[in-house]
Every structure is written in structure tokens, then in C-alpha cells.
Design a protein around this motif. Structure first.
Motif, PDB file in Angstrom:
ATOM      1  N   TYR A  90     -32.019  36.656   3.641  1.00 39.05           N
ATOM      2  CA  TYR A  90     -31.721  35.692   2.584  1.00 39.05           C
ATOM      3  C   TYR A  90     -30.655  36.300   1.680  1.00 39.05           C
ATOM      4  O   TYR A  90     -30.860  37.334   1.061  1.00 39.05           O
ATOM      5  CB  TYR A  90     -32.989  35.318   1.814  1.00 39.05           C
ATOM      6  CG  TYR A  90     -33.906  34.488   2.680  1.00 39.05           C
ATOM      7  CD1 TYR A  90     -34.786  35.096   3.563  1.00 39.05           C
ATOM      8  CD2 TYR A  90     -33.834  33.102   2.664  1.00 39.05           C
ATOM      9  CE1 TYR A  90     -35.590  34.332   4.403  1.00 39.05           C
ATOM     10  CE2 TYR A  90     -34.636  32.328   3.491  1.00 39.05           C
ATOM     11  CZ  TYR A  90     -35.505  32.957   4.370  1.00 39.05           C
ATOM     12  OH  TYR A  90     -36.290  32.199   5.211  1.00 39.05           O
ATOM     13  N   LEU A  91     -29.509  35.629   1.663  1.00 38.33           N
ATOM     14  CA  LEU A  91     -28.343  36.136   0.950  1.00 38.33           C
ATOM     15  C   LEU A  91     -28.101  35.323  -0.309  1.00 38.33           C
ATOM     16  O   LEU A  91     -28.207  34.097  -0.303  1.00 38.33           O
ATOM     17  CB  LEU A  91     -27.101  36.043   1.844  1.00 38.33           C
ATOM     18  CG  LEU A  91     -27.091  36.938   3.079  1.00 38.33           C
ATOM     19  CD1 LEU A  91     -26.017  36.481   4.055  1.00 38.33           C
ATOM     20  CD2 LEU A  91     -26.848  38.384   2.691  1.00 38.33           C
ATOM     21  N   CYS A  92     -27.752  36.027  -1.344  1.00 38.14           N
ATOM     22  CA  CYS A  92     -27.393  35.400  -2.602  1.00 38.14           C
ATOM     23  C   CYS A  92     -25.914  35.686  -2.858  1.00 38.14           C
ATOM     24  O   CYS A  92     -25.402  36.760  -2.491  1.00 38.14           O
ATOM     25  CB  CYS A  92     -28.240  35.975  -3.722  1.00 38.14           C
ATOM     26  SG  CYS A  92     -27.834  35.366  -5.371  1.00 38.14           S
ATOM     27  N   ALA A  93     -25.233  34.731  -3.437  1.00 35.94           N
ATOM     28  CA  ALA A  93     -23.823  34.908  -3.787  1.00 35.94           C
ATOM     29  C   ALA A  93     -23.580  34.306  -5.160  1.00 35.94           C
ATOM     30  O   ALA A  93     -24.336  33.451  -5.625  1.00 35.94           O
ATOM     31  CB  ALA A  93     -22.920  34.237  -2.754  1.00 35.94           C
ATOM     32  N   SER A  94     -22.527  34.744  -5.804  1.00 39.08           N
ATOM     33  CA  SER A  94     -22.156  34.134  -7.078  1.00 39.08           C
ATOM     34  C   SER A  94     -20.643  33.946  -7.123  1.00 39.08           C
ATOM     35  O   SER A  94     -19.895  34.621  -6.409  1.00 39.08           O
ATOM     36  CB  SER A  94     -22.634  34.971  -8.268  1.00 39.08           C
ATOM     37  OG  SER A  94     -21.932  36.194  -8.368  1.00 39.08           O
ATOM     38  N   SER A  95     -20.233  33.001  -7.954  1.00 35.62           N
ATOM     39  CA  SER A  95     -18.804  32.773  -8.169  1.00 35.62           C
ATOM     40  C   SER A  95     -18.588  32.437  -9.631  1.00 35.62           C
ATOM     41  O   SER A  95     -19.496  32.000 -10.326  1.00 35.62           O
ATOM     42  CB  SER A  95     -18.266  31.664  -7.265  1.00 35.62           C
ATOM     43  OG  SER A  95     -18.789  30.406  -7.647  1.00 35.62           O
ATOM     44  N   LEU A  96     -17.355  32.608 -10.058  1.00 38.75           N
ATOM     45  CA  LEU A  96     -17.054  32.440 -11.477  1.00 38.75           C
ATOM     46  C   LEU A  96     -17.260  31.008 -11.932  1.00 38.75           C
ATOM     47  O   LEU A  96     -17.821  30.763 -13.000  1.00 38.75           O
ATOM     48  CB  LEU A  96     -15.610  32.892 -11.741  1.00 38.75           C
ATOM     49  CG  LEU A  96     -15.168  32.981 -13.202  1.00 38.75           C
ATOM     50  CD1 LEU A  96     -16.068  33.926 -13.973  1.00 38.75           C
ATOM     51  CD2 LEU A  96     -13.724  33.449 -13.267  1.00 38.75           C
ATOM     52  N   GLY A  97     -16.816  30.042 -11.119  1.00 39.06           N
ATOM     53  CA  GLY A  97     -16.897  28.656 -11.521  1.00 39.06           C
ATOM     54  C   GLY A  97     -15.850  28.349 -12.574  1.00 39.06           C
ATOM     55  O   GLY A  97     -15.182  29.240 -13.068  1.00 39.06           O
TER      56      GLY A  97
END
Lengths: 115, 115
Positions: A90-97
Motif C-alpha cells: 500500500y503506497l501513499c503519495a503526496s503532491s503540492l496541489g
């Protein structure tokens, strides 16, 4: 910058148990994503948050799955009544938005094994 | 629907050889985004490059180069003078305006660089 962190890194559980994973995104990243990756496959999208709002869910996210991001910072992914088919990374990612196609930066993942 | 095809499941080369990883995509979006990620044995997806559909200029970064051709819907990745540390699974991914924030990944290419 500290990258995306996920805990635990590994989880072994028995079928029928509940499990919860945590993801801490990169600081100041507004968007947070969850993906699932099975052996030999590419990651598959599960859901994403813009701040604390869950804006999209994949049909892969059955009723046994729930994700939260209560204060727009870290997120949790809970799986209830685990099944052997839930075994995956299970991978989590984030982005600035706020752009919908900002580059997503991934964490190390939580590997779930359901016995 | 979006689709990414990485026809090469596994590639094995000897150190210092050049190697090209193929990626073919399908999308109905007029504006879309292509990515390459590297996944070493540790499991974390490492971002390598992002390319917007309106920018067909090829890019070189050190030993890495990318060839984007809209006419053939391809976004290929070349590693020049490969090294053992390049051994990993490489994923091509696609995002677009109508797919929201989800990325669609290919199945990945396992690259093994032998000394």
C-alpha cells in the motif's frame, strides 16, 4: 525536505483482523493519494484527498476500506475484516496541489501480508 | 479510459551497455502528462521525469534521456552506459485532465544490470 513516510513498513495479520496504516505527506503538500500494488503489477489508484476532503474513490476501494485525513495532514487507511486478497503493498503519495496533475511523490509503502 | 503498456517485462544487460525501456500510452485527453518512476528493491517509487503533452521536446539528464513522440503515443526511456545501481523496476505512468488525480501505471519493466 522530509519525504513521504509510511508506518508500519510491514504488517502481517490473520484473515478477519482489522489493520490501519498511516501516511505522513511532504510538509505543505495539499494532496494525498493511496495506491495499491500487487506483486508484478504497477500501482493502482485507490483514493485521494485535497486537504481533509476525500475527493475521489476507486471502485477498488470496497466497503471494508476506509481512509481519512482528519486535519489535512497525515492520513490513515483502514482495512476491516482482512482477506488474503488484500495482501499487497500500500503506497501513499503526496503532491503540492492544487493542480490535479502535479507530480506525485511516493513513500516507501506498507507491505501487508494476510495469512 | 487511459492505458499504459510496457511490453518489456524483463530486460537484462551488462554494465556499460545502453538500454531503452519502451512505453506506449492510450488516452482521449488532449492535455495529459507522462511520468517515469524507478522502484528499487526497497520498494519506494522514485520520481524521474514528468512530460506534458504539449511539450514534445526530448530531455536528457545525465545518463538518462527520454524520447516523447505523440505521433506514435510513445514515451521511451534510455539509460546510457548502464550501471549496476540502475537495476530496478521502472514504471511509466499517465495522468490527464479527465482522469482527475489518478495516475495510470504500466506493469513495469524489471531492469537487471549485471557487472
Amino acid at each position: 525536505d522530509t519525504g513521504v513516510s509510511q508506518n508500519p513498513r510491514h504488517k502481517i495479520t490473520k484473515r478477519g483482523q482489522n489493520v490501519t496504516f498511516r501516511c505522513d505527506p511532504i510538509s505543505e503538500h495539499n494532496r494525498l493519494y493511496w495506491y495499491r500494488q500487487t506483486l508484478g503489477q504497477g500501482p493502482e489508484f485507490l483514493t485521494y484527498f485535497q486537504n481533509e476532503a476525500q475527493l475521489e474513490k476507486s471502485r477498488l476501494l470496497s466497503d471494508r476500506f476506509s481512509a481519512e485525513r482528519p486535519k489535512g495532514s497525515f492520513s490513515t487507511l483502514e482495512i476491516q475484516r482482512t482477506e488474503q486478497g488484500d495482501s499487497a503493498m500500500y503506497l501513499c503519495a503526496s503532491s503540492l496541489g492544487p493542480g490535479s496533475t502535479d507530480t506525485q511523490y511516493f513513500g516507501p509503502g506498507t507491505r501487508l501480508t494476510v495469512l | 479510459a487511459q492505458k499504459v503498456t510496457q511490453a518489456q517485462t524483463e530486460i537484462s544487460v551488462v554494465e556499460k551497455e545502453d538500454v531503452t525501456l519502451d512505453c506506449v500510452y492510450e488516452t482521449r485527453d488532449t492535455t495529459y502528462y507522462l511520468f517515469w518512476y524507478k522502484q528499487p528493491p526497497s520498494g519506494e517509487l522514485v520520481f524521474l521525469i514528468r512530460r506534458n503533452s504539449f511539450d514534445e521536446q526530448n530531455e536528457i539528464s545525465g545518463r538518462y534521456s527520454w524520447n516523447f513522440q505523440k505521433s506514435t503515443s510513445s514515451f521511451n526511456f534510455t539509460i546510457t552506459a548502464s550501471q549496476v545501481v540502475d537495476s530496478a523496476v521502472y514504471f511509466c505512468a499517465l495522468g490527464g485532465d479527465t482522469s482527475g488525480s489518478r495516475l495510470t501505471f504500466g506493469e513495469g519493466t524489471q531492469l537487471t544490470v549485471n557487472p
